[in-house]
Design a protein around this motif. Structure first.
Motif, PDB file in Angstrom:
ATOM      1  N   SER A 148     -22.669  -0.414 -17.906  1.00  0.00           N
ATOM      2  CA  SER A 148     -21.986  -1.205 -18.930  1.00  0.00           C
ATOM      3  C   SER A 148     -22.879  -1.406 -20.142  1.00  0.00           C
ATOM      4  O   SER A 148     -24.068  -1.726 -20.011  1.00  0.00           O
ATOM      5  CB  SER A 148     -21.578  -2.575 -18.375  1.00  0.00           C
ATOM      6  OG  SER A 148     -21.047  -3.392 -19.403  1.00  0.00           O
TER       7      SER A 148
ATOM      8  N   SER B  97     -17.635   5.831 -18.308  1.00  0.00           N
ATOM      9  CA  SER B  97     -17.925   4.400 -18.330  1.00  0.00           C
ATOM     10  C   SER B  97     -18.092   3.826 -19.730  1.00  0.00           C
ATOM     11  O   SER B  97     -17.798   2.647 -19.967  1.00  0.00           O
ATOM     12  CB  SER B  97     -19.210   4.117 -17.529  1.00  0.00           C
ATOM     13  OG  SER B  97     -19.075   4.537 -16.191  1.00  0.00           O
TER      14      SER B  97
ATOM     15  N   ASP C 222     -17.809  -0.313 -23.829  1.00  0.00           N
ATOM     16  CA  ASP C 222     -17.435   0.333 -22.572  1.00  0.00           C
ATOM     17  C   ASP C 222     -16.079   1.020 -22.744  1.00  0.00           C
ATOM     18  O   ASP C 222     -15.273   0.635 -23.593  1.00  0.00           O
ATOM     19  CB  ASP C 222     -17.313  -0.704 -21.452  1.00  0.00           C
ATOM     20  CG  ASP C 222     -18.655  -1.318 -21.081  1.00  0.00           C
ATOM     21  OD1 ASP C 222     -19.689  -0.798 -21.535  1.00  0.00           O
ATOM     22  OD2 ASP C 222     -18.656  -2.322 -20.357  1.00  0.00           O
TER      23      ASP C 222
END
Length: 434
Positions: free
Chosen positions: A311, A278, A218
């Motif tokens: 994630s 992200s 991430d």
């Protein structure tokens, strides 16, 4: 049967085996985030919705295909979860392995990630709600860290390469066939000092026919140790970013490396998302999976809860669940063949990967049904995106008939010229005849 006697003995020995009482605990329906439910929660809740990734990946159909073979989806498969520990719960079978963190192996986990990861892989849902992708699988809990939820610094630990290396050696030392899949939902900075040892242990796991699935990482926040490597100013990640140079173990060729897709299902409509902010771009990426609004298991062991964010930790767990489904359905196929199925049936190209989705988003139904390619027909290597290179003018394809066309033009010109000469000479020739 893939679950061999040694691990069955471990489970029979009473080491933190979850007793399945799905639906037995009193709970009220509310969609609460997993991070908000502590281990000491006394008010169990149940997430009402079916997780978005479960719907996008058509998990119900994939599970139906496996069930028609006479097996529970994931049956006879053991998935080792190397993470923050898995809380005892009512949703899955959990065998307790060794701990490589500062807390004892049977201590209550201090962070929710390990429990949520295990739930995405193997939690049993209700009649109308799938939770885990492979609910027939056994989770083998190997704790490698604790963090963030205690005031006692002596019990806190961050994930580190040394602890993960120890856990991988532990798995590699088990009898062959004990573990089928290893899930690593953490992304660590590669250690040059341990490079040879890291590669060696992953090669040992490959030799034992184990599929290792790991997160590509991430995008770090300022408190994260990796922020110095991947922090950035502005709205876009830097051009040419490639986490493969830094992140381990996803960078190793013996690993199925997983990134996260930001696609989500909203009111039964597929809404593509942008994962740039992200996750990290990485040429190590093999495949991707959607994660937003997934449903998993909470730390109290009785609640189900939401994982709203994009994630790679959750994406890795989902792909591990797909691997468990495939290993259950195709018990005679090797780890390499299972990985090949996943790459070949992803939404992108089997031969050219991108730094965000690799060969594409996993497609469990396709992976279960499509015939395996002929032996030796590999899916191809990981490929780095070249975002900073100037686009070149496309070159025209060679014209194989160019020579013929040129000859035809010349013959046409000669013929036309002859015709003109003949027309001009006709009156002269006619007078001579007179």
């Amino acid at each position: 049967m893939r679950v061999t006697l040694p691990l069955r003995s471990v489970l029979a020995g009473g080491l933190a085996v979850g007793t399945l009482v799905v639906g037995g605990a009193p709970a009220h329906a509310v969609d609460q985030e997993c991070s908000a439910i502590r281990a000491d929660n006394t008010d169990p809740t149940t997430a009402e919705r079916v997780g978005s990734p479960v719907q996008l990946l058509q998990i119900d159909e994939a599970q139906r295909i496996v069930a028609e073979s006479g097996k529970e989806p994931g049956e006879d498969v053991v998935v080792a979860v190397l993470d923050s520990g898995v809380a005892k719960n009512d949703f899955m079978f959990v065998g307790q392995g060794d701990s490589f963190s500062k807390t004892p192996k049977d201590a209550v986990p201090l962070e929710m990630q390990g429990t949520a990861v295990a739930g995405l892989i193997a939690a049993k849902g209700g009649e109308d709600q799938s939770i885990g992708i492979a609910p027939g699988a056994v989770i083998f809990d190997v704790k490698i860290y604790d963090r963030f939820t205690t005031d006692d610094p002596d019990t806190e630990s961050e994930p580190d390469v040394g602890a993960l290396l120890g856990a991988l050696r532990y798995i590699a030392g088990l009898e062959k066939g004990t573990v089928d899949v290893v899930n690593i939902s953490v992304a660590l900075r590669h250690s040059e000092e341990l490079d040879a040892e890291l590669d060696e242990v992953l090669e040992d796991l490959a030799d034992k026919d184990i599929v290792v699935v790991a997160a590509t990482g991430d995008r770090p926040e300022e408190a994260d140790p990796l922020y110095a490597d991947f922090g950035y100013d502005g709205e876009e990640p830097p051009h040419g970013e490639d986490a493969r140079k830094v992140i381990w173990p996803a960078s190793d060729p013996h690993v199925l490396a997983v990134n996260a897709s930001a696609t989500v299902l909203v009111d039964d409509e597929v809404v593509p998302g942008d994962a740039f902010d992200s996750v990290l771009r990485s040429s190590a990426t093999d495949v991707a999976a959607p994660t937003s609004d997934a449903v998993s298991v909470a730390m109290d062991g009785e609640s189900t809860c939401l994982l709203p964010e994009v994630s790679t930790a959750w994406a890795t767990a989902e792909v591990s669940g797909v691997v468990a489904l495939l290993r259950s359905y195709y018990p005679d196929e090797s780890a390499q063949q299972i990985v090949e199925r996943i790459k070949r049936t992803a939404t992108g190209s089997p031969r050219a990967g991108t730094t965000l989705t690799g060969h594409g988003v996993v497609q469990p139904v396709e992976a279960l049904q499509r015939p395996l390619p002929a032996e030796g027909d590999a899916a191809g290597s990981r490929i780095v995106d070249p975002p900073d290179e100037r686009a070149e003018r496309p070159q025209p394809e060679p014209d194989l008939l160019a020579s013929t066309k040129r000859n035809a033009v010349w013959w046409g010109l000669l013929a036309g010229g002859g015709l003109v000469v003949a027309v001009l000479l006709r009156p002269v020739l006619a007078r001579r005849r007179d």
